[in-house]
Design an enzyme around this catalytic site. Sequence first.
Site, PDB file in Angstrom:
ATOM      1  N   LYS A  59      -6.730  48.108   2.359  1.00  0.00           N
ATOM      2  CA  LYS A  59      -6.220  46.913   1.552  1.00  0.00           C
ATOM      3  C   LYS A  59      -6.688  45.720   2.287  1.00  0.00           C
ATOM      4  CE  LYS A  59      -1.790  44.982   1.724  1.00  0.00           C
ATOM      5  NZ  LYS A  59      -1.686  43.570   2.008  1.00  0.00           N
TER       6      LYS A  59
HETATM    7  C1  5RP Z   1       1.958  42.012   3.920  1.00  0.00           C
HETATM    8  C2  5RP Z   1       1.648  42.839   3.015  1.00  0.00           C
HETATM    9  C3  5RP Z   1       1.974  42.608   1.664  1.00  0.00           C
HETATM   10  O1  5RP Z   1       2.900  43.508   1.178  1.00  0.00           O
HETATM   11  C4  5RP Z   1       0.761  42.331   0.764  1.00  0.00           C
HETATM   12  O2  5RP Z   1      -0.057  41.372   1.256  1.00  0.00           O
HETATM   13  C5  5RP Z   1       0.860  42.044  -0.791  1.00  0.00           C
HETATM   14  O3  5RP Z   1       1.808  40.890  -1.045  1.00  0.00           O
HETATM   15  P1  5RP Z   1       1.348  39.533  -1.389  1.00  0.00           P
HETATM   16  O4  5RP Z   1       0.574  39.816  -2.903  1.00  0.00           O
HETATM   17  O5  5RP Z   1       2.596  38.801  -1.791  1.00  0.00           O
HETATM   18  O6  5RP Z   1       0.436  39.067  -0.375  1.00  0.00           O
HETATM   19  O7  5RP Z   1       1.159  43.876   3.256  1.00  0.00           O
HETATM   20  O8  5RP Z   1       1.714  42.471   5.124  1.00  0.00           O
END
Ligand code: 5RP
Length: 266
Positions: free
Chosen positions: A176
């Site tokens: 991610k």
């Molecule tokens: C933080 C994360 C979040 O879960 C991820 O970034 C997704 O959330 P958002 O869309 O609110 O940024 O991993 O470490």
Amino acid sequence: MNGMQSRLKRIIKDTGKSLVIAVDHGMALGPMTGISDLKTTVKMLDDTGKVDAWLITKGMYTYSFEPSGTPGVIMRASGAATIAGPNLTHEGLTSSVEEALMLGADAVAASAFVGSEFEHETLVDLSKLATDCRKWNVPLLGVCGLGKNNEDKKKDPRFIALGARVCAEHGADIVKTYYTETDFEKVTSGCPVPVMIAGGPKCETDLDTLNMIYNAIQGGAKGIVMGRNVWQSPHPAALLSAAYGIIHENMSVKTAVELLEHSKNA
Ligand code: 5RP
């Protein structure tokens, strides 16, 4: 099919893509608007049948998770740094693959803060978790973070490509990372495992969110791990359905917006 493949199928669907809703923010930020009452948010979004998997911490999974169906679960296994502390990138491992399996999760997630002060420690943790993941055939989501000093690199395709590749090289089965707006295909083509984009920071409008998802998919992303843009939207369930259409049904942004407007008024 081995355990790894069958668990991956619980996250990444037959379309080869996935819509993951992240609700792990409280581990660092406390009870935010939208997930303060997590049980209600999970139930409301899961009722749509459009959530492929959830990204959640072990505490909330244990006490605040009552989905309607049987969505996939990615359990966070790193954390222990909060907004009140000295450095949000100073994460460590907070769980194990065994604990995730015991609780019933399908996959685990850990952050690696590439380019930050804690790059080494977080990458070592990611690798160690990957070793345990191999042993138990459990997929590992590598959450590629940057840290405060590198905020300006979020949209830099070369830097994000580096981060994604580094996470894969250290054993992540899915990565991610941030959507770069330009040249995102450089990020996806240089990473041997599926790349999913992070949802944040919060987009100004639902249209911005849908455009971001559409463009990321065109650039080779396999989906999104999204939090605030859904559960802080004025119409979370409608936005979720529109995002699902783009990710799994090859919907254009125009059609997705029509669906969004229709679902808002339903
Ligand atoms: C933080 C994360 C979040 O879960 C991820 O970034 C997704 O959330 P958002 O869309 O609110 O940024 O991993 O470490």
